[in-house]
Design a protein around this motif. Sequence first.
Motif, PDB file in Angstrom:
ATOM      1  N   GLY A   1       6.607   3.143  18.456  1.00 13.49           N
ATOM      2  CA  GLY A   1       6.227   3.899  19.645  1.00 13.49           C
ATOM      3  C   GLY A   1       5.906   5.348  19.299  1.00 13.49           C
ATOM      4  O   GLY A   1       6.376   5.886  18.300  1.00 13.49           O
ATOM      5  N   LYS A   2       5.096   5.950  20.121  1.00 14.95           N
ATOM      6  CA  LYS A   2       4.733   7.352  19.910  1.00 14.95           C
ATOM      7  C   LYS A   2       5.629   8.186  20.811  1.00 14.95           C
ATOM      8  O   LYS A   2       5.330   8.433  21.967  1.00 14.95           O
ATOM      9  N   ASN A   3       6.740   8.613  20.263  1.00 12.76           N
ATOM     10  CA  ASN A   3       7.707   9.387  21.019  1.00 12.76           C
ATOM     11  C   ASN A   3       8.047  10.655  20.245  1.00 12.76           C
ATOM     12  O   ASN A   3       7.489  10.913  19.178  1.00 12.76           O
ATOM     13  N   TRP A   4       8.950  11.428  20.770  1.00  8.25           N
ATOM     14  CA  TRP A   4       9.298  12.706  20.162  1.00  8.25           C
ATOM     15  C   TRP A   4       9.759  12.530  18.722  1.00  8.25           C
ATOM     16  O   TRP A   4       9.340  13.261  17.823  1.00  8.25           O
ATOM     17  N   VAL A   5      10.608  11.544  18.470  1.00  8.73           N
ATOM     18  CA  VAL A   5      11.166  11.326  17.134  1.00  8.73           C
ATOM     19  C   VAL A   5      10.081  10.927  16.144  1.00  8.73           C
ATOM     20  O   VAL A   5       9.969  11.523  15.063  1.00  8.73           O
ATOM     21  N   THR A   6       9.274   9.926  16.483  1.00  8.56           N
ATOM     22  CA  THR A   6       8.268   9.449  15.537  1.00  8.56           C
ATOM     23  C   THR A   6       7.181  10.494  15.299  1.00  8.56           C
ATOM     24  O   THR A   6       6.683  10.628  14.183  1.00  8.56           O
ATOM     25  N   ARG A   7       6.802  11.235  16.342  1.00 12.48           N
ATOM     26  CA  ARG A   7       5.798  12.293  16.144  1.00 12.48           C
ATOM     27  C   ARG A   7       6.308  13.355  15.183  1.00 12.48           C
ATOM     28  O   ARG A   7       5.585  13.809  14.300  1.00 12.48           O
TER      29      ARG A   7
ATOM     30  N   PHE B   1       0.828  -1.207   0.000  1.00 18.38           N
ATOM     31  CA  PHE B   1       0.000   0.000   0.000  1.00 18.38           C
ATOM     32  C   PHE B   1       0.863   1.257   0.000  1.00 18.38           C
ATOM     33  O   PHE B   1       0.812   2.060   0.938  1.00 18.38           O
ATOM     34  N   PRO B   2       1.664   1.469  -1.035  1.00 19.72           N
ATOM     35  CA  PRO B   2       2.541   2.643  -1.040  1.00 19.72           C
ATOM     36  C   PRO B   2       1.767   3.965  -1.021  1.00 19.72           C
ATOM     37  O   PRO B   2       2.281   4.968  -0.534  1.00 19.72           O
ATOM     38  N   ASP B   3       0.531   3.968  -1.533  1.00 22.38           N
ATOM     39  CA  ASP B   3      -0.274   5.193  -1.517  1.00 22.38           C
ATOM     40  C   ASP B   3      -0.635   5.621  -0.096  1.00 22.38           C
ATOM     41  O   ASP B   3      -0.921   6.791   0.138  1.00 22.38           O
ATOM     42  N   SER B   4      -0.631   4.678   0.847  1.00 22.49           N
ATOM     43  CA  SER B   4      -0.987   5.018   2.229  1.00 22.49           C
ATOM     44  C   SER B   4       0.052   5.950   2.856  1.00 22.49           C
ATOM     45  O   SER B   4      -0.262   6.668   3.811  1.00 22.49           O
ATOM     46  N   ILE B   5       1.254   5.973   2.325  1.00 19.29           N
ATOM     47  CA  ILE B   5       2.302   6.849   2.853  1.00 19.29           C
ATOM     48  C   ILE B   5       1.942   8.305   2.610  1.00 19.29           C
ATOM     49  O   ILE B   5       2.232   9.176   3.432  1.00 19.29           O
ATOM     50  N   ASN B   6       1.262   8.588   1.508  1.00 15.96           N
ATOM     51  CA  ASN B   6       0.908   9.961   1.158  1.00 15.96           C
ATOM     52  C   ASN B   6      -0.257  10.533   1.952  1.00 15.96           C
ATOM     53  O   ASN B   6      -0.493  11.734   1.909  1.00 15.96           O
ATOM     54  N   LYS B   7      -1.005   9.694   2.638  1.00 14.96           N
ATOM     55  CA  LYS B   7      -2.180  10.164   3.374  1.00 14.96           C
ATOM     56  C   LYS B   7      -1.772  10.686   4.749  1.00 14.96           C
ATOM     57  O   LYS B   7      -1.044  10.037   5.486  1.00 14.96           O
ATOM     58  N   SER B   8      -2.285  11.859   5.079  1.00 13.12           N
ATOM     59  CA  SER B   8      -1.978  12.448   6.384  1.00 13.12           C
ATOM     60  C   SER B   8      -2.745  11.728   7.484  1.00 13.12           C
ATOM     61  O   SER B   8      -3.970  11.600   7.409  1.00 13.12           O
ATOM     62  N   TYR B   9      -2.033  11.282   8.475  1.00  9.77           N
ATOM     63  CA  TYR B   9      -2.585  10.621   9.652  1.00  9.77           C
ATOM     64  C   TYR B   9      -3.538   9.485   9.277  1.00  9.77           C
ATOM     65  O   TYR B   9      -4.615   9.349   9.819  1.00  9.77           O
TER      66      TYR B   9
ATOM     67  N   PHE C   1       6.500  15.890   9.960  1.00  4.98           N
ATOM     68  CA  PHE C   1       7.307  16.403   8.859  1.00  4.98           C
ATOM     69  C   PHE C   1       6.874  15.793   7.540  1.00  4.98           C
ATOM     70  O   PHE C   1       6.730  16.484   6.524  1.00  4.98           O
ATOM     71  N   LYS C   2       6.651  14.487   7.528  1.00  7.62           N
ATOM     72  CA  LYS C   2       6.200  13.799   6.319  1.00  7.62           C
ATOM     73  C   LYS C   2       4.881  14.387   5.837  1.00  7.62           C
ATOM     74  O   LYS C   2       4.699  14.663   4.661  1.00  7.62           O
ATOM     75  N   ASN C   3       3.948  14.605   6.746  1.00  3.84           N
ATOM     76  CA  ASN C   3       2.642  15.120   6.362  1.00  3.84           C
ATOM     77  C   ASN C   3       2.721  16.549   5.842  1.00  3.84           C
ATOM     78  O   ASN C   3       2.022  16.918   4.909  1.00  3.84           O
TER      79      ASN C   3
END
Length: 121
Positions: A104-110, A84-92, A115-117
């Motif tokens: 994990g939901k940490n400072w780096v991943t958030r 599902f490469p198209d899922s990368i383009n969807k925000s959240y 940034f990606k979005n």
Amino acid sequence: TLHAGSLNAPAAMRSIHSENRMTRQKDHDLYRDLWWRSLRKEFRVKNLEKSKYVIFDQCYINYFAGHSNKLLAIKAFLRQCVNFPDSINKSYGNFDFNVWKVFGKNWVTRHLVSFKNRLLT
């Protein structure tokens, strides 16, 4: 018309004992992975419309992305990136939530997800 019988005596009773398998989460946890894999096998064998299988496949990936076994979680995450490469383009969307499930939901991943979005919108 429904007529009441004796209001002083119960018509039915429900009892739960300590070994009741329907209410013991530990019993369900033992077989949940097997259930998902068996269901996936059945979806593959049945000749369903591709759109229906795609919906199931995304749910299957989402389940394993949250798995306690990190190797299975990373494998599911990589599978999502390939299938599902198209899922990368969807925000959240599923991709972003699976990043947090796996790493994990940490400072780096958030910040990476944010940034990606911002970059893709």
